[in-house]
Design a protein around this motif. Structure first.
Motif, PDB file in Angstrom:
ATOM      1  N   VAL A  12      39.348  31.952  41.761  1.00 55.10           N
ATOM      2  CA  VAL A  12      40.094  30.958  41.538  1.00 55.10           C
ATOM      3  C   VAL A  12      41.262  31.380  40.863  1.00 55.10           C
ATOM      4  CG1 VAL A  12      40.167  28.441  40.776  1.00 55.10           C
ATOM      5  CG2 VAL A  12      38.051  29.360  42.063  1.00 55.10           C
ATOM      6  N   ARG A  13      42.390  30.592  41.001  1.00 60.40           N
ATOM      7  CA  ARG A  13      43.497  31.110  40.142  1.00 60.40           C
ATOM      8  C   ARG A  13      43.186  30.564  38.909  1.00 60.40           C
ATOM      9  NH1 ARG A  13      49.614  31.109  41.861  1.00 60.40           N
ATOM     10  NH2 ARG A  13      48.637  32.049  43.647  1.00 60.40           N
ATOM     11  N   ASP A  14      43.477  31.643  37.873  1.00 58.22           N
ATOM     12  CA  ASP A  14      43.188  31.299  36.231  1.00 58.22           C
ATOM     13  C   ASP A  14      44.168  32.114  35.654  1.00 58.22           C
ATOM     14  OD1 ASP A  14      42.521  30.757  33.802  1.00 58.22           O
ATOM     15  OD2 ASP A  14      40.454  31.547  34.048  1.00 58.22           O
ATOM     16  N   SER A  15      45.383  31.564  35.292  1.00 57.56           N
ATOM     17  CA  SER A  15      46.281  32.270  34.632  1.00 57.56           C
ATOM     18  C   SER A  15      45.605  32.901  33.062  1.00 57.56           C
ATOM     19  CB  SER A  15      47.589  31.525  34.475  1.00 57.56           C
ATOM     20  OG  SER A  15      47.273  30.389  33.542  1.00 57.56           O
ATOM     21  N   ALA A  16      44.738  32.369  32.536  1.00 56.92           N
ATOM     22  CA  ALA A  16      44.260  32.969  31.399  1.00 56.92           C
ATOM     23  C   ALA A  16      43.250  34.121  31.664  1.00 56.92           C
ATOM     24  CB  ALA A  16      43.453  31.852  30.504  1.00 56.92           C
ATOM     25  N   ALA A  17      42.849  34.153  32.785  1.00 59.27           N
ATOM     26  CA  ALA A  17      41.978  35.326  33.203  1.00 59.27           C
ATOM     27  C   ALA A  17      42.581  36.801  33.239  1.00 59.27           C
ATOM     28  CB  ALA A  17      41.283  35.055  34.546  1.00 59.27           C
ATOM     29  N   PRO A  18      41.942  37.734  32.544  1.00 61.85           N
ATOM     30  CA  PRO A  18      42.637  38.973  32.622  1.00 61.85           C
ATOM     31  C   PRO A  18      42.588  39.708  33.914  1.00 61.85           C
ATOM     32  CG  PRO A  18      40.324  39.223  31.610  1.00 61.85           C
ATOM     33  CD  PRO A  18      40.766  37.718  31.873  1.00 61.85           C
ATOM     34  N   ALA A  19      43.768  40.486  34.196  1.00 57.56           N
ATOM     35  CA  ALA A  19      43.571  41.168  35.780  1.00 57.56           C
ATOM     36  C   ALA A  19      42.445  42.178  35.523  1.00 57.56           C
ATOM     37  CB  ALA A  19      45.056  42.088  35.725  1.00 57.56           C
ATOM     38  N   SER A  20      41.911  42.300  36.770  1.00 51.56           N
ATOM     39  CA  SER A  20      40.760  43.346  36.978  1.00 51.56           C
ATOM     40  C   SER A  20      40.570  43.905  38.374  1.00 51.56           C
ATOM     41  CB  SER A  20      39.563  42.565  36.525  1.00 51.56           C
ATOM     42  OG  SER A  20      39.379  41.499  37.422  1.00 51.56           O
ATOM     43  N   TRP A  21      39.856  44.810  38.437  1.00 57.71           N
ATOM     44  CA  TRP A  21      39.588  45.325  39.822  1.00 57.71           C
ATOM     45  C   TRP A  21      38.572  44.621  40.558  1.00 57.71           C
ATOM     46  CZ3 TRP A  21      42.524  49.225  41.650  1.00 57.71           C
ATOM     47  CH2 TRP A  21      43.263  49.777  40.966  1.00 57.71           C
ATOM     48  N   ALA A  22      38.782  44.510  41.680  1.00 59.61           N
ATOM     49  CA  ALA A  22      37.787  43.803  42.991  1.00 59.61           C
ATOM     50  C   ALA A  22      37.849  44.772  44.111  1.00 59.61           C
ATOM     51  CB  ALA A  22      38.419  42.590  43.308  1.00 59.61           C
ATOM     52  N   SER A  23      36.476  44.871  44.675  1.00 65.41           N
ATOM     53  CA  SER A  23      36.185  45.658  45.866  1.00 65.41           C
ATOM     54  C   SER A  23      36.409  44.956  47.085  1.00 65.41           C
ATOM     55  CB  SER A  23      34.783  46.380  45.639  1.00 65.41           C
ATOM     56  OG  SER A  23      34.710  47.425  44.900  1.00 65.41           O
ATOM     57  N   SER A  24      36.848  45.552  48.167  1.00 62.76           N
ATOM     58  CA  SER A  24      36.712  44.764  49.444  1.00 62.76           C
ATOM     59  C   SER A  24      35.320  44.827  49.940  1.00 62.76           C
ATOM     60  CB  SER A  24      37.722  45.572  50.398  1.00 62.76           C
ATOM     61  OG  SER A  24      37.197  46.685  50.631  1.00 62.76           O
ATOM     62  N   VAL A  25      35.211  43.922  50.845  1.00 70.33           N
ATOM     63  CA  VAL A  25      33.750  43.651  51.277  1.00 70.33           C
ATOM     64  C   VAL A  25      33.306  44.879  52.061  1.00 70.33           C
ATOM     65  CG1 VAL A  25      32.636  42.543  53.205  1.00 70.33           C
ATOM     66  CG2 VAL A  25      34.249  41.331  51.811  1.00 70.33           C
ATOM     67  N   ASP A  26      34.038  45.786  52.658  1.00 67.30           N
ATOM     68  CA  ASP A  26      33.859  47.066  53.258  1.00 67.30           C
ATOM     69  C   ASP A  26      33.507  48.065  52.382  1.00 67.30           C
ATOM     70  OD1 ASP A  26      36.470  47.404  52.831  1.00 67.30           O
ATOM     71  OD2 ASP A  26      36.733  47.885  54.961  1.00 67.30           O
ATOM     72  N   GLY A  27      33.970  48.092  51.192  1.00 70.05           N
ATOM     73  CA  GLY A  27      34.322  48.935  49.878  1.00 70.05           C
ATOM     74  C   GLY A  27      35.184  50.049  50.266  1.00 70.05           C
ATOM     75  N   LEU A  28      36.093  49.980  51.382  1.00 70.72           N
ATOM     76  CA  LEU A  28      37.084  50.918  51.446  1.00 70.72           C
ATOM     77  C   LEU A  28      38.462  50.695  50.595  1.00 70.72           C
ATOM     78  CD1 LEU A  28      36.502  51.478  55.551  1.00 70.72           C
ATOM     79  CD2 LEU A  28      35.654  52.586  53.429  1.00 70.72           C
ATOM     80  N   SER A  29      38.428  49.791  49.875  1.00 72.07           N
ATOM     81  CA  SER A  29      39.744  49.391  49.167  1.00 72.07           C
ATOM     82  C   SER A  29      39.188  48.853  47.755  1.00 72.07           C
ATOM     83  CB  SER A  29      40.772  48.858  49.725  1.00 72.07           C
ATOM     84  OG  SER A  29      40.387  47.371  50.060  1.00 72.07           O
ATOM     85  N   ALA A  30      40.064  48.877  46.819  1.00 69.87           N
ATOM     86  CA  ALA A  30      39.918  48.091  45.634  1.00 69.87           C
ATOM     87  C   ALA A  30      41.286  47.908  45.101  1.00 69.87           C
ATOM     88  CB  ALA A  30      39.059  48.968  44.563  1.00 69.87           C
ATOM     89  N   ARG A  31      41.323  46.119  44.762  1.00 72.00           N
ATOM     90  CA  ARG A  31      42.599  45.944  44.243  1.00 72.00           C
ATOM     91  C   ARG A  31      42.611  45.453  42.693  1.00 72.00           C
ATOM     92  NH1 ARG A  31      43.184  41.228  48.621  1.00 72.00           N
ATOM     93  NH2 ARG A  31      40.968  41.098  48.022  1.00 72.00           N
ATOM     94  N   PHE A  32      43.732  45.569  42.181  1.00 72.82           N
ATOM     95  CA  PHE A  32      43.569  45.004  40.660  1.00 72.82           C
ATOM     96  C   PHE A  32      44.585  44.146  40.445  1.00 72.82           C
ATOM     97  CE2 PHE A  32      46.041  45.341  36.444  1.00 72.82           C
ATOM     98  CZ  PHE A  32      44.954  45.369  35.694  1.00 72.82           C
ATOM     99  N   GLY A  33      44.228  43.003  39.908  1.00 79.82           N
ATOM    100  CA  GLY A  33      45.316  41.919  39.803  1.00 79.82           C
ATOM    101  C   GLY A  33      44.368  40.684  39.094  1.00 79.82           C
ATOM    102  N   HIS A  34      45.141  39.579  38.993  1.00 82.44           N
ATOM    103  CA  HIS A  34      44.359  38.179  38.606  1.00 82.44           C
ATOM    104  C   HIS A  34      43.630  37.481  39.674  1.00 82.44           C
ATOM    105  CE1 HIS A  34      46.715  38.599  34.770  1.00 82.44           C
ATOM    106  NE2 HIS A  34      47.542  38.902  35.621  1.00 82.44           N
TER     107      HIS A  34
END
Length: 154
Positions: A12-34
């Motif tokens: 959920v969009r939360d402007s107060a949350a720090p940016a962080s890494w998240a993995s894709s479902v298949d584990g073949l990519s990771a994305r950094f952001g809010h």
């Protein structure tokens, strides 16, 4: 120039949350952001090659060095303005072998600078460290040395 549209990070969009890494479902990519917003940086694995994307507008035909200075070292990654299928505009993208020793920079905290895209501070994260390690293991092994025809007949 408009930024390419793409899939937002999960959450959920939360402007107060720090940016962080998240993995894709298949584990073949990771994305950094809010959470709930477009990624700022992403890393994907394609057959032992890491594809590093800085999700910032790039002029058509542009080339640059994405300078990463962090806790795990320093790297200057050549990047090109790249069109992404299904998205408008161009973003910065570069590749490197997963077994390149400089890839460890991606797993730690770093500051990334790119001409025209400014500076970004990226925290280290398990999802990107796991991705780099997995990609190293999936890299194709070197082909055996060719055998001379005379040796093959013996």
């Amino acid at each position: 120039m408009t930024l390419p549209e793409g899939e937002a990070l999960p959450g959920v969009r939360d402007s107060a949350a720090p940016a962080s890494w998240a993995s894709s479902v298949d584990g073949l990519s990771a994305r950094f952001g809010h959470p709930g917003e477009q990624p700022l940086v992403s890393v994907a694995c394609r057959q032992g090659v890491l594809v590093v994307t800085r999700h910032a507008a790039a002029p058509i035909g542009a080339q640059a060095l994405f300078a990463l200075v962090g806790s795990e070292g320093i790297m200057r990654l050549p990047v090109d303005a790249t069109a992404v299928p299904g998205q408008r505009g161009y973003i910065w993208q570069g590749t490197m072998a997963a077994d390149d020793t400089r890839a460890k920079v991606l797993g730690g905290s770093y500051t990334g600078t790119l001409p025209g895209a400014g500076m970004i501070k990226v925290s280290g994260g398990g999802p990107v460290r796991d991705l780099v390690a997995r990609c190293r293991r999936s890299a194709p092994t070197d082909a055996p040395e060719p055998v001379a025809p005379a040796q093959a007949m013996e």
